[in-house]
Design a protein around this motif. Structure first.
Motif, PDB file in Angstrom:
ATOM      1  N   GLU A 121      18.949  17.837 -20.258  1.00 37.11           N
ATOM      2  CA  GLU A 121      19.451  17.332 -18.975  1.00 37.11           C
ATOM      3  C   GLU A 121      20.967  17.515 -18.943  1.00 37.11           C
ATOM      4  O   GLU A 121      21.711  16.723 -19.501  1.00 37.11           O
ATOM      5  N   ARG A 122      21.419  18.550 -18.264  1.00 32.66           N
ATOM      6  CA  ARG A 122      22.835  18.859 -18.203  1.00 32.66           C
ATOM      7  C   ARG A 122      23.530  18.159 -17.044  1.00 32.66           C
ATOM      8  O   ARG A 122      24.754  18.208 -16.935  1.00 32.66           O
ATOM      9  N   THR A 123      22.799  17.520 -16.177  1.00 33.79           N
ATOM     10  CA  THR A 123      23.365  16.764 -15.059  1.00 33.79           C
ATOM     11  C   THR A 123      22.963  15.313 -15.200  1.00 33.79           C
ATOM     12  O   THR A 123      21.777  14.995 -15.349  1.00 33.79           O
ATOM     13  N   PHE A 124      23.953  14.431 -15.149  1.00 31.91           N
ATOM     14  CA  PHE A 124      23.699  12.994 -15.273  1.00 31.91           C
ATOM     15  C   PHE A 124      23.476  12.405 -13.882  1.00 31.91           C
ATOM     16  O   PHE A 124      24.307  12.592 -12.981  1.00 31.91           O
ATOM     17  N   THR A 125      22.368  11.698 -13.708  1.00 29.30           N
ATOM     18  CA  THR A 125      22.044  11.043 -12.442  1.00 29.30           C
ATOM     19  C   THR A 125      21.846   9.568 -12.712  1.00 29.30           C
ATOM     20  O   THR A 125      20.975   9.182 -13.505  1.00 29.30           O
ATOM     21  N   CYS A 126      22.641   8.730 -12.071  1.00 29.67           N
ATOM     22  CA  CYS A 126      22.559   7.284 -12.258  1.00 29.67           C
ATOM     23  C   CYS A 126      21.556   6.698 -11.265  1.00 29.67           C
ATOM     24  O   CYS A 126      21.657   6.937 -10.059  1.00 29.67           O
ATOM     25  N   GLY A 127      20.605   5.938 -11.771  1.00 27.27           N
ATOM     26  CA  GLY A 127      19.622   5.312 -10.904  1.00 27.27           C
ATOM     27  C   GLY A 127      20.111   4.059 -10.231  1.00 27.27           C
ATOM     28  O   GLY A 127      19.435   3.532  -9.333  1.00 27.27           O
ATOM     29  N   THR A 128      21.287   3.552 -10.602  1.00 24.46           N
ATOM     30  CA  THR A 128      21.814   2.324 -10.009  1.00 24.46           C
ATOM     31  C   THR A 128      22.753   2.604  -8.850  1.00 24.46           C
ATOM     32  O   THR A 128      22.575   2.098  -7.741  1.00 24.46           O
ATOM     33  N   CYS A 129      23.762   3.435  -9.077  1.00 24.95           N
ATOM     34  CA  CYS A 129      24.744   3.728  -8.026  1.00 24.95           C
ATOM     35  C   CYS A 129      24.535   5.101  -7.393  1.00 24.95           C
ATOM     36  O   CYS A 129      25.222   5.429  -6.421  1.00 24.95           O
ATOM     37  N   GLY A 130      23.623   5.909  -7.930  1.00 16.03           N
ATOM     38  CA  GLY A 130      23.352   7.221  -7.355  1.00 16.03           C
ATOM     39  C   GLY A 130      24.366   8.289  -7.705  1.00 16.03           C
ATOM     40  O   GLY A 130      24.395   9.340  -7.047  1.00 16.03           O
ATOM     41  N   LEU A 131      25.171   8.101  -8.740  1.00 17.46           N
ATOM     42  CA  LEU A 131      26.168   9.088  -9.116  1.00 17.46           C
ATOM     43  C   LEU A 131      25.483  10.325  -9.707  1.00 17.46           C
ATOM     44  O   LEU A 131      24.606  10.204 -10.568  1.00 17.46           O
ATOM     45  N   VAL A 132      25.872  11.491  -9.248  1.00 16.93           N
ATOM     46  CA  VAL A 132      25.387  12.758  -9.780  1.00 16.93           C
ATOM     47  C   VAL A 132      26.607  13.531 -10.276  1.00 16.93           C
ATOM     48  O   VAL A 132      27.495  13.877  -9.489  1.00 16.93           O
TER      49      VAL A 132
END
Length: 488
Positions: free
Chosen positions: A410-421
């Motif tokens: 997974e080279r892209t970090f996606t936050c499930g709380t704030c939606g940061l990509v």
């Protein structure tokens, strides 16, 4: 060594083969040294040995009379440097075997293994190196060593042309430096010389920059404006900075791997030196060519890291990096024995892990930190290592949420709380910078509006930050000698 030989001869009862077998047993030698009288286990002193060698060389009927009688032109300090190396080798050996406590100045082996009994220096096995001291004695002009923009004058060797400009050496002499010694070494078919210059004692809190200028060890305005930078080292990219800059990985080792492999296969088919057979000319030529290729790879890798570390240390007040365990990261997986078939082993992924190990070593994580350690002291900045097990890749750099799992693919970090990509490496670099600012007492931008954000911890009771301020002794210009960079 003479005492150990006498004990071996006594226990051998006149049998030369038995005495030789005892001398070849490292465990027996170590036990014999431990049982020797205290006066025989005292460490050697190269200065005393050097004086004794000089005195015996002047006696006509001594065993070293040939040194003064023959007009060979070899500087006597070449023997002194060999005696110093022998002194250090015995120090390391005695320190590991318990013969005596050893001195604090003795350095361990680079690979961390216990030092063995010193061996004689052999052509093709040991590094070709020697040193010449007393370049400028008391009362002489320190400028006598400089013989032009690309020439230095060394006793017994005369004028030598060097590839690098002597501008830096002239700056040090102009500021009161006195050249003391020249240390020569050969690597990759090239000879390098490092000239040690003794500098006068400056005032407190003063350091010397690579250009030779003496200045206070405090950050300038440009560094204060840039602040703290976080660096995430990797394989796909050499480094990702918290500012968003990305430094590409040149992969110099992988680029030369095909040529190196071809030379190694050719070398294995040629006549190598054995106990009774000398090496063939083809083997020597291939060995020399292989050394030159590997040397160029190392120089290119080191040059890339030099450019990056200087920019980081000179442009920021502090550089935050991860405290990586490079030795553990590149270790081979443990063998798995097959319970159904004794004596055989199951697949443990060693072949796949070897490729990852080569890629990690090709980046040079250890060299990166080593250069940052002394360059931050040059430019008045700080090196802030972040805790080794801090989950910098799994933590959201915006809200601080820590993911339970994050696959390496997974080279892209996606936050499930704030939606940061965000890119995975950039997210880790920002977290490293935030932890570095916390260690320095400056709250990060993400912490400014969230006072309840929990600390980033790897396990219960483990600190999130390990601030290591540089404890390098006195500043570089306050040390008794300054070692110039090797010059071919």
């Amino acid at each position: 060594m003479g005492y150990v030989r006498r004990v071996a001869a006594e226990q051998g009862d006149g049998d030369d083969e038995r005495a030789a077998a005892l001398m070849g047993d490292a465990a027996w030698r170590a036990a014999t040294i431990k049982a020797a009288p205290d006066e025989l286990r005292k460490p050697l002193r190269s200065a005393a040995l050097g004086k004794r060698f000089t005195a015996e060389a002047r006696v006509a009927d001594s065993r070293f009379a040939w040194w003064k009688a023959e007009d060979h032109g070899v500087n006597r300090f070449a023997v002194s440097s060999s005696l110093q190396a022998l002194d250090a080798a015995f120090e390391r050996y005695y320190k590991n075997t318990g013969g005596h406590r050893g001195s604090k100045r003795s350095r361990p082996r680079k690979d961390g293994r216990p030092a063995a009994w010193p061996r004689f220096k052999k052509r093709g096995r040991a590094t070709d190196a020697f040193a010449i001291f007393n370049l400028v004695v008391k009362g002489q002009d320190p400028w006598r060593i400089v013989d032009g923009a690309h020439r230095v004058k060394v006793p017994s060797l005369g004028t030598l042309r060097v590839h690098e400009n002597t501008r830096r050496l002239r700056r040090l002499i102009r500021r009161g430096g006195v050249p003391k010694s020249a240390r020569f070494s050969r690597s990759g078919g090239y000879w390098y010389v490092a000239i040690v210059v003794a500098m006068p004692e400056p005032g407190p809190r003063m350091v010397m920059s690579p250009s030779g200028a003496v200045s206070p060890a405090t950050p300038d305005r440009r560094q204060r404006d840039a602040g703290v930078v976080g660096v995430d080292l990797g394989i796909k990219t050499l480094a990702t900075l918290s500012t968003g800059a990305v430094v590409e990985n040149p992969r110099v080792g992988r680029a030369a791997a095909r040529r190196i492999g071809r030379l190694q296969r050719r070398l294995s088919r040629q006549q190598e030196p054995t106990a009774g057979t000398p090496a063939s000319r083809g083997w020597l030529a291939t060995k020399s060519e292989l050394g030159r290729v590997q040397h160029k790879v190392a120089m290119r890798r080191r040059g890339t890291i030099h450019e990056l570390t200087k920019r980081l240390a000179a442009d920021h007040t502090a550089v935050a990096i991860e405290d990586l365990n490079v030795r553990g990261m590149t270790s081979a997986p443990a063998a798995i024995e097959d319970p159904d078939h004794p004596g055989t082993f199951l697949a443990n992924g060693a072949a796949a892990k070897s490729g990852l190990n080569r890629a990690i070593l090709d980046v040079g994580f250890g060299e990166f930190r080593r250069q940052l350690t002394y360059k931050t002291s040059w430019y008045g900045s700080l090196l802030v290592p972040v805790a080794r097990f801090a989950p910098t890749s799994k933590t959201c750099s915006a809200c601080g949420t820590v993911k339970a799992k994050l696959r390496l693919s997974e080279r892209t970090f996606t936050c499930g709380t704030c939606g940061l990509v965000i890119d995975r490496d950039l997210n880790a670099a920002r977290n490293i910078a935030a932890l570095g600012m916390q260690a320095l007492g400056n709250p990060s931008p993400a912490d400014a509006g969230d006072a309840k954000r929990p600390d980033v911890r790897s396990r219960p009771g483990a600190p999130a930050i390990d601030l290591v301020r540089q404890d390098l002794g006195p500043p570089r210009s306050q040390r008794p000698a300054t070692d110039l960079s090797p010059t071919p």
